[in-house]
Design a protein around this motif. Structure first.
Motif, short mmCIF file in Angstrom:
data_model
loop_
_atom_site.label_atom_id
_atom_site.label_comp_id
_atom_site.label_asym_id
_atom_site.label_seq_id
_atom_site.Cartn_x
_atom_site.Cartn_y
_atom_site.Cartn_z
N LEU A 59 0.81 -1.22 0.00
CA LEU A 59 0.00 0.00 0.00
C LEU A 59 0.84 1.27 0.00
O LEU A 59 0.54 2.21 -0.75
N PRO A 60 1.92 1.36 0.81
CA PRO A 60 2.75 2.59 0.73
C PRO A 60 3.35 2.81 -0.65
O PRO A 60 3.43 3.94 -1.13
N ILE A 61 3.77 1.73 -1.31
CA ILE A 61 4.36 1.87 -2.65
C ILE A 61 3.30 2.31 -3.65
O ILE A 61 3.52 3.20 -4.48
N PHE A 62 2.12 1.69 -3.56
CA PHE A 62 1.04 2.08 -4.47
C PHE A 62 0.63 3.53 -4.26
O PHE A 62 0.38 4.27 -5.22
N SER A 63 0.55 3.94 -3.00
CA SER A 63 0.15 5.32 -2.72
C SER A 63 1.18 6.31 -3.25
O SER A 63 0.84 7.37 -3.77
N TRP A 64 2.48 5.95 -3.12
CA TRP A 64 3.52 6.84 -3.64
C TRP A 64 3.43 6.95 -5.16
O TRP A 64 3.59 8.03 -5.73
N ILE A 65 3.18 5.83 -5.85
CA ILE A 65 3.07 5.86 -7.31
C ILE A 65 1.86 6.69 -7.73
O ILE A 65 1.93 7.51 -8.67
N VAL A 66 0.73 6.52 -7.04
CA VAL A 66 -0.48 7.29 -7.38
C VAL A 66 -0.24 8.78 -7.18
O VAL A 66 -0.63 9.61 -8.01
N LEU A 70 -0.50 11.81 -9.87
CA LEU A 70 -1.47 12.89 -9.70
C LEU A 70 -0.79 14.23 -9.44
O LEU A 70 -1.26 15.27 -9.93
N ASN A 71 0.29 14.21 -8.65
CA ASN A 71 0.98 15.46 -8.30
C ASN A 71 2.48 15.28 -8.51
O ASN A 71 3.24 15.06 -7.56
N PRO A 72 2.92 15.32 -9.75
CA PRO A 72 4.35 15.07 -10.02
C PRO A 72 5.27 16.17 -9.51
O PRO A 72 6.47 15.95 -9.36
N ARG A 73 4.75 17.37 -9.22
CA ARG A 73 5.59 18.47 -8.80
C ARG A 73 5.78 18.54 -7.29
O ARG A 73 6.55 19.37 -6.80
N VAL A 136 -2.98 7.60 4.54
CA VAL A 136 -2.81 6.62 3.47
C VAL A 136 -1.66 6.99 2.56
O VAL A 136 -0.80 6.15 2.26
N PHE A 137 -1.61 8.26 2.12
CA PHE A 137 -0.62 8.66 1.12
C PHE A 137 0.68 9.06 1.78
O PHE A 137 0.79 9.21 3.00
N TRP A 138 1.68 9.26 0.94
CA TRP A 138 3.03 9.56 1.38
C TRP A 138 3.13 11.00 1.86
O TRP A 138 2.55 11.90 1.26
N PRO A 139 3.84 11.29 2.95
CA PRO A 139 3.99 12.68 3.40
C PRO A 139 4.82 13.50 2.40
O PRO A 139 5.72 12.97 1.74
N TYR A 140 4.53 14.78 2.32
CA TYR A 140 5.20 15.64 1.36
C TYR A 140 5.38 17.03 1.97
O TYR A 140 4.78 17.37 3.00
#
Length: 289
Positions: A59-66, A70-73, A136-140
């Motif tokens: 799940l962490p890998i999938f969330s990072w890819i998504v 969605l937000n490449p920048r 769920v998603f990766w911190p940024y």
């Protein structure tokens, strides 16, 4: 009477007059049928269990890819920084700096703002950014709206000596940071008396490990010093490299392999205390110059 469970075939053992009565044929058949049904259910649910296990692991890998799609920048935290930010809020680096003479807090904070909070210097943008945590998603990292550096500057104008400064630092280390703000704080002790009785000042910079490590913080602070360039006469890197003989290199390799294979804990030394301290345990700091 002593009885086993149903999964073991309803083994009912009765001791009467020194004789043991064996289970009946119906009990054995019932136990066999129940074991067979349980085995079939486990086989039928095996694909579901595998999917759930792989989903939890990936799940962490999938969330990072998504998020990258969605937000490449966005500037995402790396794996180690994300682990520090999500699970180790108390992992904070403390750097102590001493000046040769007394410096007021206004001068230190003004110089820090001009050097590290300047919009024209992109290398130090992290000082005005905060980390966003998600379940769920990766911190940024994201820019802080209407950034105000005042809460990050703490001035201490009371006179302190070395022993008092050590107590202050021990209490400061126990404080957690506000993760809704940029992950740094700067303390400045204006009236500090060192071990030799000289009047000077001391500054303490706190940086969360998710923002930078110790070596990066040292390079960052050296960049803000004057002069911020290395001297002209520097020793070549090859000359600074320590020379180790083949025997010592072989011995160090065997020792490292033994430590990795057996997972032996490091013995107490200058860099490792003999007792493990929890996040809320009292700490004692001391140093010698």
């Amino acid at each position: 009477m002593e009885s086993g469970n149903i999964g073991e075939g309803l083994l009912v053992v009765e001791r009467q007059r020194g004789r043991v009565r064996q289970p009946s044929l119906a009990a054995c058949v019932c136990g066999f049928v129940l074991d067979l049904v349980f085995f079939m259910i486990m086989v039928a649910l095996m694909p579901v269990n595998v999917v759930l296990f792989l989903t939890a692991c990936c799940l962490p890998i999938f969330s990072w890819i998504v998020q990258q799609l969605l937000n490449p920048r966005r500037q995402y935290l790396d794996g180690i920084s994300a682990a520090f930010f999500n699970y180790l809020e108390e992992s904070i680096i403390h750097g102590v700096f001493f000046s040769k003479k007394q410096v007021t807090s206004d001068v230190v904070f003004r110089h820090f703002t001009r050097t590290y909070l300047n919009d024209n210097i992109s290398e130090f943008r992290r000082f005005k950014q905060r980390a966003v945590r998600s379940n769920v998603f990766w911190p940024y990292w994201t820019d802080t709206k209407h950034f105000n550096p005042a809460p990050h500057f703490i001035a201490v104008k009371e006179p302190v000596d070395k022993q008092e400064l050590e107590k202050r630092l021990a209490s400061i280390q126990l404080k957690l940071m506000n993760l809704e703000r940029p992950l740094w704080e700067l303390y400045h002790f204006e009236d500090y008396t060192d071990e030799d009785g000289n009047k000077c000042s001391a500054s303490v910079l706190r940086v969360h490990h998710a923002m930078a490590d110790g070596f990066t913080c040292l390079r960052m602070m050296m960049q803000g010093c004057r002069p911020n360039k290395p001297p002209q006469q520097t020793q070549a890197r090859a000359e600074r490299r320590p020379k180790i003989g083949a025997f010592h290199l072989f011995r160090f390799g065997i020792r490292a392999l033994r430590k990795v294979a057996l997972l032996l804990p490091d013995s107490a030394s200058t860099y490792k205390a003999s007792k493990y301290l929890e996040a809320t345990d009292p700490k004692v700091l001391t140093w010698s110059t």
